[in-house]
Design a protein around this motif. Structure first.
Motif, PDB file in Angstrom:
ATOM      1  N   GLN A  71       0.817  -1.220   0.000  1.00 12.01           N
ATOM      2  CA  GLN A  71       0.000   0.000   0.000  1.00 12.01           C
ATOM      3  C   GLN A  71       0.850   1.269   0.000  1.00 12.01           C
ATOM      4  O   GLN A  71       0.355   2.344  -0.279  1.00 12.01           O
ATOM      5  CB  GLN A  71      -0.918   0.000   1.230  1.00 12.01           C
ATOM      6  CG  GLN A  71      -1.820  -1.219   1.330  1.00 12.01           C
ATOM      7  CD  GLN A  71      -2.742  -1.357   0.135  1.00 12.01           C
ATOM      8  OE1 GLN A  71      -3.531  -0.468  -0.150  1.00 12.01           O
ATOM      9  NE2 GLN A  71      -2.611  -2.458  -0.607  1.00 12.01           N
ATOM     10  N   ASN A  93       2.017   3.097   2.447  1.00 16.53           N
ATOM     11  CA  ASN A  93       1.650   4.141   3.403  1.00 16.53           C
ATOM     12  C   ASN A  93       2.088   3.689   4.802  1.00 16.53           C
ATOM     13  O   ASN A  93       2.786   2.681   4.930  1.00 16.53           O
ATOM     14  CB  ASN A  93       0.139   4.429   3.329  1.00 16.53           C
ATOM     15  CG  ASN A  93      -0.692   3.190   3.592  1.00 16.53           C
ATOM     16  OD1 ASN A  93      -0.287   2.305   4.364  1.00 16.53           O
ATOM     17  ND2 ASN A  93      -1.845   3.099   2.947  1.00 16.53           N
ATOM     18  N   ASP A 126       0.282   2.534   7.199  1.00 13.49           N
ATOM     19  CA  ASP A 126      -0.505   1.456   7.798  1.00 13.49           C
ATOM     20  C   ASP A 126       0.329   0.180   7.872  1.00 13.49           C
ATOM     21  O   ASP A 126       1.368   0.067   7.245  1.00 13.49           O
ATOM     22  CB  ASP A 126      -1.755   1.181   6.950  1.00 13.49           C
ATOM     23  CG  ASP A 126      -2.716   2.360   6.960  1.00 13.49           C
ATOM     24  OD1 ASP A 126      -2.569   3.234   7.833  1.00 13.49           O
ATOM     25  OD2 ASP A 126      -3.590   2.411   6.073  1.00 13.49           O
ATOM     26  N   THR A 127      -0.172  -0.782   8.635  1.00 15.19           N
ATOM     27  CA  THR A 127       0.534  -2.060   8.701  1.00 15.19           C
ATOM     28  C   THR A 127       0.394  -2.776   7.359  1.00 15.19           C
ATOM     29  O   THR A 127      -0.711  -2.896   6.831  1.00 15.19           O
ATOM     30  CB  THR A 127      -0.051  -2.953   9.817  1.00 15.19           C
ATOM     31  OG1 THR A 127      -1.459  -3.066   9.608  1.00 15.19           O
ATOM     32  CG2 THR A 127       0.190  -2.365  11.187  1.00 15.19           C
ATOM     33  N   GLU A 128       1.511  -3.240   6.830  1.00 11.91           N
ATOM     34  CA  GLU A 128       1.529  -3.923   5.537  1.00 11.91           C
ATOM     35  C   GLU A 128       1.562  -5.430   5.728  1.00 11.91           C
ATOM     36  O   GLU A 128       0.989  -6.183   4.964  1.00 11.91           O
ATOM     37  CB  GLU A 128       2.788  -3.535   4.751  1.00 11.91           C
ATOM     38  CG  GLU A 128       2.773  -2.153   4.146  1.00 11.91           C
ATOM     39  CD  GLU A 128       2.035  -2.106   2.797  1.00 11.91           C
ATOM     40  OE1 GLU A 128       1.348  -3.080   2.439  1.00 11.91           O
ATOM     41  OE2 GLU A 128       2.157  -1.068   2.124  1.00 11.91           O
ATOM     42  N   SER A 179       0.277  -6.706  12.074  1.00  6.83           N
ATOM     43  CA  SER A 179      -1.093  -6.758  12.606  1.00  6.83           C
ATOM     44  C   SER A 179      -1.140  -7.593  13.870  1.00  6.83           C
ATOM     45  O   SER A 179      -1.783  -7.221  14.853  1.00  6.83           O
ATOM     46  CB  SER A 179      -2.040  -7.394  11.588  1.00  6.83           C
ATOM     47  OG  SER A 179      -2.000  -6.699  10.398  1.00  6.83           O
TER      48      SER A 179
END
Lengths: 377, 377
Positions: free
Chosen positions: B251, B253, B255-257, B262
């Motif tokens: 992604q 960004n 966030d968690t990839e 997670s």
């Protein structure tokens, strides 16, 4: 008094690239700036250039000092200089601060020309591929069509690998130290804890902290403390600090009791005062994303098919961040393609940090390899 | 439907000790409360009691459920129950929440009788020695003059060792799993990063956050995420998560990839909502301080001289938090004193967490040892 074998007093330069750069993220940078330093002279044939890529917290200042009163030399001063293993009498050595960095190159704290404000949260995620493309612009600018070598340790070593994949005709030698073909789940996990420490710092403000006059120092120091644990081996920590306490007996309070605690807190504070948190996040993301196999869609040996460089790969026995096993994966995939590769596994107690030390066996291997690159016996 | 081999529905009990307890820190606790659970029946001779000591984030709820709708059983339910390796048809098993804990026993969030306010920052630092003394009061209260066994994993294992040193005449068997004779510099380093994440959380307020209606959740989740990395082996993380990503492609960004990210964030959030930060700090401090040799002033084999217990020591090959090497230091010091010791090194991929799993080879060793403790063939 002149420092022995030093490149002496050095000055950073700036390269403004007006060629737009399309990033892996899809973002287009219309222009960007790279801060760099060079040592030695580019020869008439322009074939003696060695690009040195930096790791997570590194920068372009490889060797020498900015003034005679400068307390510390560049971070790889032990390796680079006249008559040093990477001999600046022979080689033209280039250090560059990576895109997204916080040492002069365009990065999150730079002013976005469109908004006239710091990029902050809007600064894109950068990949190692992006770095190679931007470094290639610098190389072109310097009039170099083929690098004699690309050298790097850790994240820097990954860039050397990626250079040889991305611009096979432009890299004669890749020198890859204490690196890995990608991060393991554990490596990513450590990076994520570091990032979470930063982004949950109340001063982070989603990355837009510059305008508030604050920095997420508390998060950044946690990230750095954690990093330090992974740079050192359990053994060397035991030798250096063991269970030594600061006072003659336990204090039974929340202060630091053990010397290892003081060391980490000191390192964390120092780093948090110097480094930009947005850059730190992006450097760790670049590490996470790096994976020439693209999630195992292709085998590493297949990715290496077009490589034209020769390789020197070095690993250190006590490095548990990027262990010798990981380096050997690279060696194996090179051998699968009949690529010339020299591999050295150095017995060292210092862990991942060993790549920054000046152990004789290690430096002598580099010295010999660089000599061979020049065709000198 | 009745759960197979379960101790069934259980209830916690409280023991209020009115005997003052002098702590290692010099602080005198005039009285304290311990929350505990028991399973099985104390026999007529009062010689079938096994005390189970918990680790960093554990508590007294070892087995069974609090109601039929209770989602999870106690944390060592796989081991403890009728016909389970620690057979509650034969043994009287005791679980106790340690002093300083946050699951009912007197701890930082308890009301200080003197001030009528939560202890918070004023709650003293507790050592493993203090725990043993407080647990001894509980044992006395239950009418047990000699424990058939003290059992624990990790920090719990250290308590089993300390019991045998501190009350040699009261421990028949010490079962020490995935433990070490003290923490290494690296172990302390991880604890200190966790603590710093908590104490630099702006909600920590030097430990007096209860009255403000906030908790240092951000720091505590970092501490827990970091802890989880050290509980798992690099290998098992690779098998479970590897480089698996959450979406079909990157992604780019913040966030968690990756799935490992997670997982850690989930574990961190869950823990931060349940556990008390002041307790977490004190549990890690207890780990740091534990060192029967008192900073190498005495050799471990000399410290073990008065021990009367027999020992079972178990370690797991992939445990890098407390590696087999550390367990063998305990074995060696016991053998130096001609103390009966059985040692098992279990091949396991799960890392430190293996001590909580129900691997057959592991549980069968425990089953056999507990049977031997009863004199049953």
């Amino acid at each position: 008094m002149k420092e022995k074998n030093s490149v002496g007093i050095v000055k950073s330069k700036n390269f403004i690239c007006k060629n737009p750069l399309k990033l892996d993220s899809g973002v287009l940078l219309n222009e960007f700036e790279l801060t760099y330093e060079t040592y030695g002279k580019l020869n008439a044939k322009h074939d003696n250039a060695v690009l040195v890529c930096h790791a997570l917290s590194g920068n372009h200042h490889l060797a020498g000092r900015y003034s005679s009163s400068d307390k510390y030399p560049g971070w790889w001063d032990s390796l680079i200089g006249p008559n040093k293993p990477l001999d600046t009498n022979k080689f033209f050595v280039i250090g560059v601060n990576n895109l997204g960095g916080s040492h002069g190159s365009t990065g999150p704290k730079s002013i976005n020309p469109k908004t006239k404000k710091p990029w902050g949260s809007t600064f894109p995620i950068i990949t190692i591929q992006d770095w190679i493309n931007s470094q290639n612009e610098l190389i072109n600018h310097l009039g170099i069509s083929k690098l004699s070598g690309v050298l790097g340790g850790s994240l820097g070593g990954m860039q050397a690998v990626q250079w040889s994949i991305q611009y096979p005709e432009k890299v004669k030698n890749a020198i890859v130290i204490a690196a890995a073909p990608n991060l393991t789940a554990q490596n990513i996990a450590f990076n994520e804890v570091a990032r979470q420490a930063i982004v949950t710092d109340t001063s982070f403000n989603k990355g837009d902290y510059y305008k508030l006059g604050v920095t997420p120092k508390m998060g950044l120091r946690i990230a750095r403390m954690l990093g330090h644990i992974t740079y050192l081996s359990d053994d060397v920590m035991g030798q250096k600090f063991g269970r030594k306490i600061k006072n003659t007996e336990y204090q039974y309070n929340l202060d630091t009791e053990f010397e290892i605690e003081s060391y980490l807190n000191y390192q964390g504070d120092k780093f948090a005062n110097e480094f930009d948190a947005n850059t730190y996040i992006r450097m760790t993301k670049a590490l996470d994303y790096f994976d020439p196999t693209n999630g195992n869609k292709r085998k590493l040996s297949s990715v290496f098919k077009e490589i034209q460089s020769e390789f020197l790969i070095i690993s250190f026995t006590s490095d548990w961040r990027f262990s010798p096993k990981r380096s050997k994966e690279i060696v194996k995939a090179l051998l699968d393609n009949n690529i010339k590769v020299s591999y050295a596994e150095i017995t060292a107690t210092s862990g991942h940090d060993a790549f920054l030390m000046s152990d004789d066996r290690y430096h002598n291997i580099l010295r010999s390899y660089f000599k061979r690159m020049l065709g000198v016996k």
